[in-house]
Scaffold this active site. Structure first.
Site, PDB file in Angstrom:
ATOM      1  N   HIS A  87      -7.411  -0.483   3.174  1.00  0.00           N
ATOM      2  CA  HIS A  87      -6.067   0.055   2.788  1.00  0.00           C
ATOM      3  C   HIS A  87      -5.567   1.081   3.398  1.00  0.00           C
ATOM      4  O   HIS A  87      -4.179   1.423   3.480  1.00  0.00           O
ATOM      5  CB  HIS A  87      -6.056   0.280   1.093  1.00  0.00           C
ATOM      6  CG  HIS A  87      -6.770   1.286   0.553  1.00  0.00           C
ATOM      7  ND1 HIS A  87      -7.939   1.228   0.097  1.00  0.00           N
ATOM      8  CD2 HIS A  87      -6.364   2.554   0.292  1.00  0.00           C
ATOM      9  CE1 HIS A  87      -8.326   2.302  -0.438  1.00  0.00           C
ATOM     10  NE2 HIS A  87      -7.183   3.301  -0.299  1.00  0.00           N
ATOM     11  N   ASP A 223     -13.428  -3.276   1.319  1.00  0.00           N
ATOM     12  CA  ASP A 223     -12.282  -2.430   1.689  1.00  0.00           C
ATOM     13  C   ASP A 223     -12.565  -1.692   2.944  1.00  0.00           C
ATOM     14  O   ASP A 223     -13.051  -0.213   2.882  1.00  0.00           O
ATOM     15  CB  ASP A 223     -11.817  -1.634   0.461  1.00  0.00           C
ATOM     16  CG  ASP A 223     -10.554  -1.020   0.695  1.00  0.00           C
ATOM     17  OD1 ASP A 223     -10.132  -0.758   1.733  1.00  0.00           O
ATOM     18  OD2 ASP A 223     -10.089  -0.480  -0.542  1.00  0.00           O
ATOM     19  N   SER A 651     -10.067   8.009  -0.375  1.00  0.00           N
ATOM     20  CA  SER A 651     -10.319   6.653   0.147  1.00  0.00           C
ATOM     21  C   SER A 651     -10.839   6.723   1.637  1.00  0.00           C
ATOM     22  O   SER A 651     -10.136   7.488   2.476  1.00  0.00           O
ATOM     23  CB  SER A 651      -8.719   6.099   0.152  1.00  0.00           C
ATOM     24  OG  SER A 651      -8.428   5.935  -0.851  1.00  0.00           O
TER      25      SER A 651
END
Length: 716
Positions: A87, A223, A651
């Site tokens: 992402h 991810d 992240s």
């Protein structure tokens, strides 16, 4: 007794206690002083110098701030190979995708360096050093200064410090306030400007579970995405050039295939974006009723419309994939945060701390003189929040919601140049607008934006008082009888900004009268005029609020002088430490600390946008072809959880074991602890990570990109 328990619970939400090793986003430069003993007790085998050093290579030299802190990445090879979340690379993957080469759907893998894709504007910053410069920043700052005088002196001192820090270097430097302006630190960075896309799994792996699984555990999402940092032939940062070479880092992370067990030490380093754990009860109430509610009301409408359009074609899906992801992430976050703040009684806990603070202050005349006005200043700043509420809704419904207003407002400079009939300024503004056309119209559908605009104007009108409504909203009620769709349809039909050919025709021969008659452009002027009006009102109390916060935190640090305080996140490098482990989210439910590929298969919904499973993945699963990436139990672990303290910006952060070896990549927090940015909940807060073995298995077995595996340092 009940009151005392409430206070103690509240303190756990604010302060690091020696027994709670998982709370805290610590400055790596201070862990020798504050944390290393607790870290060793938990199992760490490294020294503080191994983690952060300015004299030798250390872990910090492998941790990267992407795009100045929007995400984190880690260097995993001696040739600048960088690992982050899917992402975090989603925008670049989408930008390179087309119907012919749909990298979102099919994935992308560069088998040679020549195939790696450049990304103009993307940056990777390495921290060079950190220095406490509080004393230098506060030179000539006195207690009798008003807010503006104090701020001006701090800015002047900070500018000199930054300038001196990077003189005769190519580094960047920034002085940043910590502890609400009670301490100041200098951060020096080396920022690289050539960052190329190397690899990404299809979104059926990288975004498996979609919005349904977002912020949830258990997860089965791969991810991750991969980039490479390039530099000039001299080893220094350079803009993209075919002559650039892969960057040779000071340090790259070794990768462990040994896995983890419950209770194992886990450490995360990264660039967390923003937390506000010292926020007052008044601020929490505003966050819930203002910021979060505006997001929920506006983005719920917007996402429904975007989803409808994206389902119409592959092209539509590619166009809006990145925009949808950006909007949906914090839509769900705001829902979860409000729910968590209520469930954990955060406002009540904050109020209990504030009461204790007030009693402590009033018990001593010197403290009363120094800190007595702190909470009063904060409370007064939140007495009338209508302007703040209007600002939040204006941003969500007219600035970030529809695209037409922000884009057309970009013609304001041309509008002013035409009014003054300044030929040079006219031409300069025309060229500026032309330079933005490709990027804007590539991923823009006017009819979709029209639907969003009509819906969100109504949301604004229904939630904001008359005084804060731009004049064109009154026109909708008077001339169009409150029919938002009729007004917006007419506006889109007649504006030059919804259609590229019409805008280009206008730019060939720009006329003032065209902009004067363009309802979209004129509405955009009213939107941003209202934004300025509201902003000016908010600024009337901003100084008091900032002063109150600074005094409140200073008082807390004096009141609890034996506590170890950590600063709120602000996109600077931080370290958190804890352990691998499961948790109990609610009565009768216990979650394991890891998931396997079996769960991935169990979630399959063939053809579904969120839960479709690639055929090759299923083939490998049923053949149990896990290679050297299988756990000792024979399964392929996909994700795992730790109690590390993270937030947005983390992240892509590396999750490391006791030896500093990479075991996973952090990508999410858990639903039950969505209050975490405002109040840490030690029993529930979890960091969700993709297992590095699942990452490597995807690269190797699924994608066949063995060229990437070969350049990593892998410990069996």
């Amino acid at each position: 007794m009940k009151r005392i328990n409430v206070v103690l619970l509240g303190l756990c939400l604010l302060f690091q206690h020696a027994a709670i090793a998982d709370e805290g986003m610590w400055l790596p430069s201070l862990i020798q002083k504050l944390n290393i003993g607790d870290m060793h007790k938990l199992g760490l085998e490294l020294s503080a110098e191994d983690i952060y050093s300015i004299n030798k290579s250390s872990l910090k030299d492998a941790v990267v701030a992407l795009d100045h802190g929007s995400c984190t990445g880690e260097i995993i090879s001696s040739e600048g190979l960088l690992l982050t979340n899917h992402h975090c690379g989603f925008g670049e993957i989408q930008e390179h995708s087309s119907v012919e080469h749909d990298y979102l759907r099919d994935g992308f893998w560069a088998k040679t360096k020549e195939e790696e894709l450049p990304n103009p504007g993307k940056t990777a910053s390495f921290l060079v050093r950190v220095e406490d410069v509080t004393d230098s920043v506060l030179v000539n700052v006195t207690d009798d200064m008003d807010f503006d005088e104090r701020n001006a002196q701090i800015q002047k001192n900070s500018f000199i410090i930054q300038k001196d820090a990077i003189e005769d270097t190519h580094y960047d430097a920034k002085v940043q306030a910590l502890f609400k302006g009670n301490r100041y630190y200098l951060f020096v960075y080396e920022t690289f400007r050539d960052v190329r896309l190397v690899g990404a799994p299809p979104k059926s792996i990288g975004k498996f579970g979609g919005d349904t699984d977002n912020w949830m555990w258990p997860r089965h999402t791969g991810d991750f995405s991969m980039f490479r940092v390039y530099c000039g032939p001299d080893g220094k940062p350079a803009s993209y050039s075919e002559d650039n070479i892969p960057y040779q880092p000071k340090y790259h992370l070794k990768i462990s295939l040994k896995g983890y067990e419950e209770g194992d030490f886990a450490m995360v380093m990264g660039y967390p974006g923003s937390t506000n754990r010292y926020k007052s009860s008044f601020g929490i109430q505003y966050t819930m009723n203002g910021t979060n509610q505006a997001r929920i009301d506006a983005r719920g409408e917007k996402l429904e419309i975007l989803n409808g359009y994206m389902n119409t074609s592959q092209k539509a899906n590619i166009q809006y994939a990145s925009k949808y992801a950006r909007s949906s992430n914090y839509y769900k976050y705001s829902i979860g945060q409000n729910k968590g703040l209520k469930a954990l009684d955060v406002i009540e806990n904050k109020q209990a701390i504030e009461k204790e603070f007030t009693n402590w202050v009033n018990a001593n005349d010197e403290r009363k003189e120094k800190y007595g006005k702190a909470l009063d200043l904060i409370e007064r700043s939140y007495e009338d929040t209508q302007d703040e509420k209007a600002y939040e809704y204006l941003v969500e419904t007219m600035v970030r919601g529809p695209e037409i207003f922000f884009f057309s407002y970009g013609a304001k400079g041309l509008y002013q140049a035409l009014k003054s009939d300044n030929t040079n300024r006219i031409e300069a503004n025309v060229q500026q607008i032309r330079s933005e056309l490709d990027e804007f119209y590539k991923d823009y559908d006017a009819r979709t934006d029209e639907k969003i605009t009509a819906k969100l104007l109504k949301v604004y009108n229904n939630n904001v008082t008359q005084a804060y409504r731009p004049p064109f909203l009154d026109k909708i009620h008077s001339k169009y009888k409150g029919d938002y769709q009729e007004f917006v349809s007419e506006m889109f039909d007649k504006t030059i900004f919804a259609d590229r050919s019409q805008l280009e025709e206008f730019l060939d021969n720009p006329k003032l009268r065209t902009l004067k008659k363009d309802n979209a452009f004129q509405a955009s002027l009213e939107v941003f005029d209202m934004m300025s009006i509201i902003g000016a009102k908010m600024n009337m109390t901003a100084d008091d609020l900032l002063t109150g916060r600074r005094l409140f935190v200073a008082g807390l640090m004096e009141m609890y002088k034996d506590k170890k305080f950590y600063p709120d996140a602000n996109s600077t490098l931080r370290l958190s430490y804890g352990t691998v482990g499961d948790y109990v989210p609610r009565d009768g439910v216990q979650y394991s600390y890891y998931t396997t590929l079996k769960g991935y298969i169990e979630k399959e919904i063939p053809g579904d946008d969120e839960f479709d499973v690639p055929e090759k993945l299923k083939e490998l699963y049923y053949a149990k072809d896990y290679g050297r990436y299988a756990d000792e139990d024979g399964t392929l672990h996909t994700c795992f959880i730790t109690n590390n303290d993270i937030t947005g910006g983390n992240s892509g952060s590396p999750v490391m074991n006791a030896r500093g070896e990479l075991i996973g990549v952090a990508f999410d927090g858990n639903w039950e602890a969505m209050s975490g940015d405002l109040a840490f909940e030690p029993e529930l807060q979890k960091c969700i990570n993709v297992d590095i073995r699942f990452v490597l298995w995807t690269i190797d077995k699924f994608a066949g990109a063995t060229n990437l595996i070969e350049e990593m340092t892998i410990i069996q």
